[in-house]
Design an enzyme around this catalytic site. Structure first.
Site, PDB file in Angstrom:
ATOM      1  N   ALA A 296       0.861  -1.182   0.000  1.00 49.13           N
ATOM      2  CA  ALA A 296       0.000   0.000   0.000  1.00 49.13           C
ATOM      3  C   ALA A 296       0.897   1.231   0.000  1.00 49.13           C
ATOM      4  CB  ALA A 296      -0.869  -0.014   1.246  1.00 49.13           C
TER       5      ALA A 296
ATOM      6  N   GLY B 130       0.360  -5.179   0.550  1.00 50.34           N
ATOM      7  CA  GLY B 130      -0.789  -5.166  -0.354  1.00 50.34           C
ATOM      8  C   GLY B 130      -0.446  -5.720  -1.730  1.00 50.34           C
TER       9      GLY B 130
ATOM     10  N   GLU C  69       3.725  -5.917   7.118  1.00 56.05           N
ATOM     11  CA  GLU C  69       2.892  -4.902   7.785  1.00 56.05           C
ATOM     12  C   GLU C  69       3.164  -4.774   9.274  1.00 56.05           C
ATOM     13  OE1 GLU C  69       1.902  -6.989   5.502  1.00 56.05           O
ATOM     14  OE2 GLU C  69       0.485  -6.051   4.119  1.00 56.05           O
TER      15      GLU C  69
HETATM   16  N1  CAA Z   1       4.583   3.493   0.202  1.00 58.46           N
HETATM   17  C1  CAA Z   1       5.080   4.711  -0.085  1.00 58.46           C
HETATM   18  N2  CAA Z   1       6.386   4.944  -0.331  1.00 58.46           N
HETATM   19  C2  CAA Z   1       7.210   3.899  -0.299  1.00 58.46           C
HETATM   20  C3  CAA Z   1       6.777   2.591  -0.011  1.00 58.46           C
HETATM   21  C4  CAA Z   1       5.380   2.406   0.245  1.00 58.46           C
HETATM   22  N3  CAA Z   1       4.870   1.204   0.498  1.00 58.46           N
HETATM   23  N4  CAA Z   1       7.827   1.759  -0.043  1.00 58.46           N
HETATM   24  C5  CAA Z   1       8.896   2.508  -0.347  1.00 58.46           C
HETATM   25  N5  CAA Z   1       8.535   3.795  -0.506  1.00 58.46           N
HETATM   26  C6  CAA Z   1       9.393   4.926  -0.893  1.00 58.46           C
HETATM   27  C7  CAA Z   1      10.431   5.243   0.172  1.00 58.46           C
HETATM   28  O1  CAA Z   1       9.926   6.150   1.118  1.00 58.46           O
HETATM   29  C8  CAA Z   1      11.556   5.829  -0.640  1.00 58.46           C
HETATM   30  O2  CAA Z   1      11.225   7.164  -0.922  1.00 58.46           O
HETATM   31  P1  CAA Z   1      12.367   8.280  -1.019  1.00 58.46           P
HETATM   32  O3  CAA Z   1      13.277   7.837  -2.110  1.00 58.46           O
HETATM   33  O4  CAA Z   1      11.614   9.537  -1.295  1.00 58.46           O
HETATM   34  O5  CAA Z   1      13.054   8.301   0.314  1.00 58.46           O
HETATM   35  C9  CAA Z   1      11.483   5.052  -1.956  1.00 58.46           C
HETATM   36  O6  CAA Z   1      10.164   4.499  -1.996  1.00 58.46           O
HETATM   37  C10 CAA Z   1      12.488   3.942  -2.078  1.00 58.46           C
HETATM   38  O7  CAA Z   1      12.402   3.139  -0.912  1.00 58.46           O
HETATM   39  P2  CAA Z   1      13.711   2.530  -0.221  1.00 58.46           P
HETATM   40  O8  CAA Z   1      14.725   3.602  -0.019  1.00 58.46           O
HETATM   41  O9  CAA Z   1      13.257   1.779   0.962  1.00 58.46           O
HETATM   42  O10 CAA Z   1      14.229   1.560  -1.395  1.00 58.46           O
HETATM   43  P3  CAA Z   1      14.873   0.129  -1.299  1.00 58.46           P
HETATM   44  O11 CAA Z   1      15.146  -0.258  -2.695  1.00 58.46           O
HETATM   45  O12 CAA Z   1      15.971   0.118  -0.285  1.00 58.46           O
HETATM   46  O13 CAA Z   1      13.749  -0.851  -0.696  1.00 58.46           O
HETATM   47  C11 CAA Z   1      11.550  -1.824  -0.465  1.00 58.46           C
HETATM   48  C12 CAA Z   1      12.578  -1.133  -1.413  1.00 58.46           C
HETATM   49  C13 CAA Z   1      12.091  -3.186  -0.006  1.00 58.46           C
HETATM   50  C14 CAA Z   1      10.291  -2.014  -1.250  1.00 58.46           C
HETATM   51  C15 CAA Z   1      11.325  -0.935   0.780  1.00 58.46           C
HETATM   52  O14 CAA Z   1      11.045   0.383   0.354  1.00 58.46           O
HETATM   53  C16 CAA Z   1      10.190  -1.383   1.656  1.00 58.46           C
HETATM   54  O15 CAA Z   1      10.374  -2.274   2.468  1.00 58.46           O
HETATM   55  N6  CAA Z   1       9.016  -0.718   1.518  1.00 58.46           N
HETATM   56  C17 CAA Z   1       7.894  -0.940   2.394  1.00 58.46           C
HETATM   57  C18 CAA Z   1       7.171  -2.204   2.085  1.00 58.46           C
HETATM   58  C19 CAA Z   1       5.992  -2.342   3.003  1.00 58.46           C
HETATM   59  O16 CAA Z   1       6.078  -2.189   4.200  1.00 58.46           O
HETATM   60  N7  CAA Z   1       4.855  -2.672   2.400  1.00 58.46           N
HETATM   61  C20 CAA Z   1       3.654  -2.869   3.148  1.00 58.46           C
HETATM   62  C21 CAA Z   1       2.883  -1.587   3.142  1.00 58.46           C
HETATM   63  S1  CAA Z   1       1.492  -1.687   4.207  1.00 58.46           S
HETATM   64  C22 CAA Z   1       0.357  -2.539   3.348  1.00 58.46           C
HETATM   65  O17 CAA Z   1       0.555  -2.956   2.249  1.00 58.46           O
HETATM   66  C23 CAA Z   1      -0.909  -2.678   4.146  1.00 58.46           C
HETATM   67  C24 CAA Z   1      -1.988  -3.428   3.539  1.00 58.46           C
HETATM   68  O18 CAA Z   1      -2.145  -4.609   3.736  1.00 58.46           O
HETATM   69  C25 CAA Z   1      -2.985  -2.737   2.751  1.00 58.46           C
END
Ligand code: CAA
Length: 699
Positions: A63, A102, A125
């Site tokens: 998400a 998500g 999450e």
């Molecule tokens: N939403 C919004 N922005 C996000 C994002 C997300 N889910 N995931 C990453 N970003 C953004 C970061 O803030 C970052 O932005 P900036 O460059 O402006 O700082 C950019 O994307 C790149 O992220 P990383 O620096 O972390 O890049 P990476 O290559 O080192 O890692 C990743 C990539 C493994 C995907 C890591 O970003 C990550 O773990 N993201 C979160 C994943 C997550 O927690 N997903 C679950 C979301 S909650 C959900 O989905 C709930 C539900 O059930 C509905």
């Protein structure tokens, strides 16, 4: 204006839903709406099968976290997922990079899943104080069984494509390039006349042991003390065993919303962005170049030097360890080998992986051998003269443009830089022990450190897997300076009548990984003792150090000598209260004419946490940290502060500045201690009607 993050293409019977929402294809409103539009189009066209395909480095990473806390916009993710799962034509998802949160929930509702080798699939999450809120707790058990699903959801740790195939989470591994491989696979499904498949209709494989869930509940309560999401997750996976999908989804939504709206999740989402903001330094221009770092030398092969060497070696950067004596060097290299062997034995890395890392590490006794390296990290004994001597040698031998870093926890980097003819190339790099494990790195900018050196070091820190925080020069930088204020309150509370057990239990109950006195015993009480002597503080000269000094002089150095603030079981290392320490405290209090009283847990937590807050605010005010969230990132990653409380600065905003100022003033009046004078920044923000967090936006 609606962004075009989703494009639908019909190609000879194959409907392709292209998703392109950089940087991580998060499920923002435009993506959800775009998928719904594509489904509507595909419903009545000549497509025989739909394929979900993402552009860029990754499938959907979840998400859009930045949308949480804002008013929800239809369609919701659960609605998109239901529409996909119940779509009358088969739907396939091709995964690459990360399929998280998500993103994986959406993929699980597709009828077929394939992934490129190396793709990481997970439901992280819980790390955001949430639970999978779009069917993850109900569909994952149906695909991989209840036990495995619970393990994945409650740890938040992803698995790789090969394991996903073995567990039944995906059907196929894609070879070669993503798009051609995925299209070939999709056409194959069409040729086979693959039917629609509803994940939600599958039965759940139960756990092998009948008490699996009750045991898991007990473990979770112990390990994730104070957090709400982990308990809900166990309940929901258990529910999936014998509950129809629709009912399970309803309960999941209810629990998800409770988590999403909780202060814990707000704190953890803040931490997610705070950790990613640290490299954005307002005074370093975007066009500032970075220096290439292709080879590194570490001065000192002790515990710290060895751990730092491993960080670079693991990132594929050749490292040379420099020592003064062959036996020191041999010992250091041997310790590194042992360290690697232990991680192979624990199953963390493969033997082949570790062998290739070890191959990146060499040693020498001759400074001339490191004349051509791009970076030197000095990790010798924490003593100014010793470090200055090393920097003089480095200045003589290293090539121009080589970055010279000092791994110091307290010392003045300006003074160290001043011993060289190139202070612009000198920077501080405060690694935390064990350096190969701990993610935090304080990057100390000295007065003359060049902007390109700072930028290079911040980038390099990311390359070696650290969370770098840029800090200015002061005694102890951010973390240890705050720790000093915190530790001082712990000592004063002991003098005033609290026991070590009471203080540590109160703080651990509040959420700290370990109480302050248990931490002291773990680190070794002789370290603080020596540092006090270095600063000219003699035994018996300061009341709040009287107990700590006395313990060291009784050879109670902490865990390593079997006793410190506590006694330790020689086998289990379990701590036990020691009546001798309590009576010693009474004697010391008498000597210093401190009258002891009953102290409650609230006062303990208040004084220790507010000490961090007041010192942290002073640090922000002085510009030692670029923004309050940097202070939080340091304290969370280096000192065991509970992430679900967001860090000391975030926590202060949850109290409210008016309430905070009142508490600081009350403490000042009741203790007469000038430390409690509120940091001027707190008062100014309060008077302007602002929060501490408002300063993060400008950074
Ligand atoms: N939403 C919004 N922005 C996000 C994002 C997300 N889910 N995931 C990453 N970003 C953004 C970061 O803030 C970052 O932005 P900036 O460059 O402006 O700082 C950019 O994307 C790149 O992220 P990383 O620096 O972390 O890049 P990476 O290559 O080192 O890692 C990743 C990539 C493994 C995907 C890591 O970003 C990550 O773990 N993201 C979160 C994943 C997550 O927690 N997903 C679950 C979301 S909650 C959900 O989905 C709930 C539900 O059930 C509905």
């Amino acid at each position: 204006m609606q962004e075009h993050t989703v494009r639908y293409e019909l190609d000879n019977g194959l409907g392709i839903i292209h998703i392109d929402n950089p940087p991580v294809n998060a499920l923002s409103h435009s993506v959800r709406a775009g998928i719904m539009d594509a489904l509507a189009q595909a419903r009545s066209d000549s497509s025989q099968l739909l394929l979900l395909l993402c552009a860029g480095k990754t499938f959907i990473a979840g998400a859009d976290i930045s949308e949480f806390g804002k008013p929800p916009q239809a369609p919701s993710l659960p609605d998109v997922i239901t529409a996909l799962e119940t779509f009358p034509k088969p739907v396939a998802a091709a995964l690459h990079g990360n399929a998280l949160g998500g993103g994986l929930e959406l993929a699980m509702a597709a009828h077929y899943r394939a992934a490129l080798a190396g793709t990481r699939l997970g439901l992280p999450e819980v790390k955001l104080g949430l639970l999978p809120g779009a069917g993850g707790t109900q569909r994952l058990p149906r695909l991989v069984g209840a036990e495995r699903a619970l393990k994945m959801i409650s740890s938040g740790a992803p698995i790789e494509a090969n394991s996903a195939l073995e567990y039944g989470l995906i059907d196929h591994i894609l070879e070669g390039e993503l798009a051609p491989g995925a299209i070939e696979w999709a056409r194959q499904l069409i040729a086979e006349k693959a039917p629609t498949r509803i994940t939600g209709a599958l039965p759940v494989a139960p756990p092998s042991q009948p008490d699996f869930f009750s045991k898991h509940h007990q473990q979770t309560a112990r390990k994730t003390r104070g957090q709400i999401a982990p308990g809900y997750i166990t309940d929901l996976v258990e529910l999936s065993l014998d509950t129809p999908l629709e009912e399970g989804l309803k309960r999941e939504r209810e629990y998800f919303l409770a988590c999403r709206d909780s202060p814990q999740s707000a704190a953890l989402r803040y931490v997610f962005f705070a950790e990613r903001a640290t490299t954005k330094l307002p005074d370093i221009a975007p066009e500032t170049p970075v220096r290439a770092i292709d080879s590194v030398a570490i001065i000192g092969a002790g515990t710290m030097g060895g751990g730092i060497a491993m960080c670079f070696a693991n990132a594929g950067i050749p490292v040379t360890l420099v020592e003064t004596r062959q036996d020191y060097l041999d010992n250091g290299l041997e310790k590194i080998s042992q360290n690697y062997a232990n991680s192979v034995a624990r199953g963390r890395f493969s033997a082949a992986q570790v062998d290739s890392w070890l191959g990146n590490i060499s040693g020498t006794l001759d400074y001339n051998d490191i004349a051509g390296v791009d970076l030197v990290v000095e990790a010798v004994f924490e003593n100014m003269e010793v470090k200055q001597e090393v920097f003089r040698k480095l200045d003589n031998v290293c090539k121009p443009g080589c970055i010279l870093a000092t791994n110091t926890s307290y010392l003045d980097v300006n003074v160290i830089a001043g011993t060289t003819r190139r202070p612009q190339d000198v920077i501080g790099a405060h690694f935390f022990s064990p350096a190969n494990i701990m993610k935090l790195l304080e990057v100390v900018r000295a007065e003359k450190t060049a902007p390109d050196v700072i930028k290079t070091f911040m980038k390099l820190a990311k390359t070696i897997g650290k969370i770098p925080v840029a800090v200015g020069v002061c005694h102890g930088f951010v973390g240890n300076r705050m720790l000093k204020a915190y530790g001082r309150q712990a000592q004063l509370l002991l003098l005033e009548g609290a026991t070590p057990t009471q203080i540590d239990n109160a703080m651990e109950q509040w959420g700290m990984a370990m109480g302050p006195l248990a931490v002291g015993d773990l680190a070794g009480l002789d370290i603080g003792y020596r540092s006090r002597r270095d600063q000219g503080i003699t035994s018996g000269s300061v009341a709040e150090f009287a107990l700590a000094d006395a313990l060291v002089e009784m050879e109670r150095l902490g865990q390593k000598s079997g006793a410190g603030y506590y006694r330790y079981d020689p086998v289990t290392r379990a701590r036990a209260a020691d009546p001798d320490v309590e009576s010693l405290l009474k004697t010391i209090a008498k000597q210093w004419q401190v009258s002891q009283r009953a102290i409650d847990d609230d006062e303990i937590v208040d004084r220790l946490v507010l000490a961090l807050v007041n010192e942290g605010a002073a640090i922000v005010e002085e510009g030692i940290a670029a923004r309050p969230s940097d202070v939080d990132v340091v304290y969370l990653n280096g000192y065991g502060f509970p992430a679900w409380r967001g860090g000391p600065m975030f926590y202060a905003d949850t109290l409210g500045l008016a309430a905070l100022l009142e508490r600081l003033q009350t403490l000042q009046q009741s203790t007469g201690d000038s430390f409690w004078t509120p940091a001027p920044l707190l008062r100014r923000l309060h008077d302007q009607g602002l929060t501490i967090g408002s300063l993060n936006q400008t950074g």
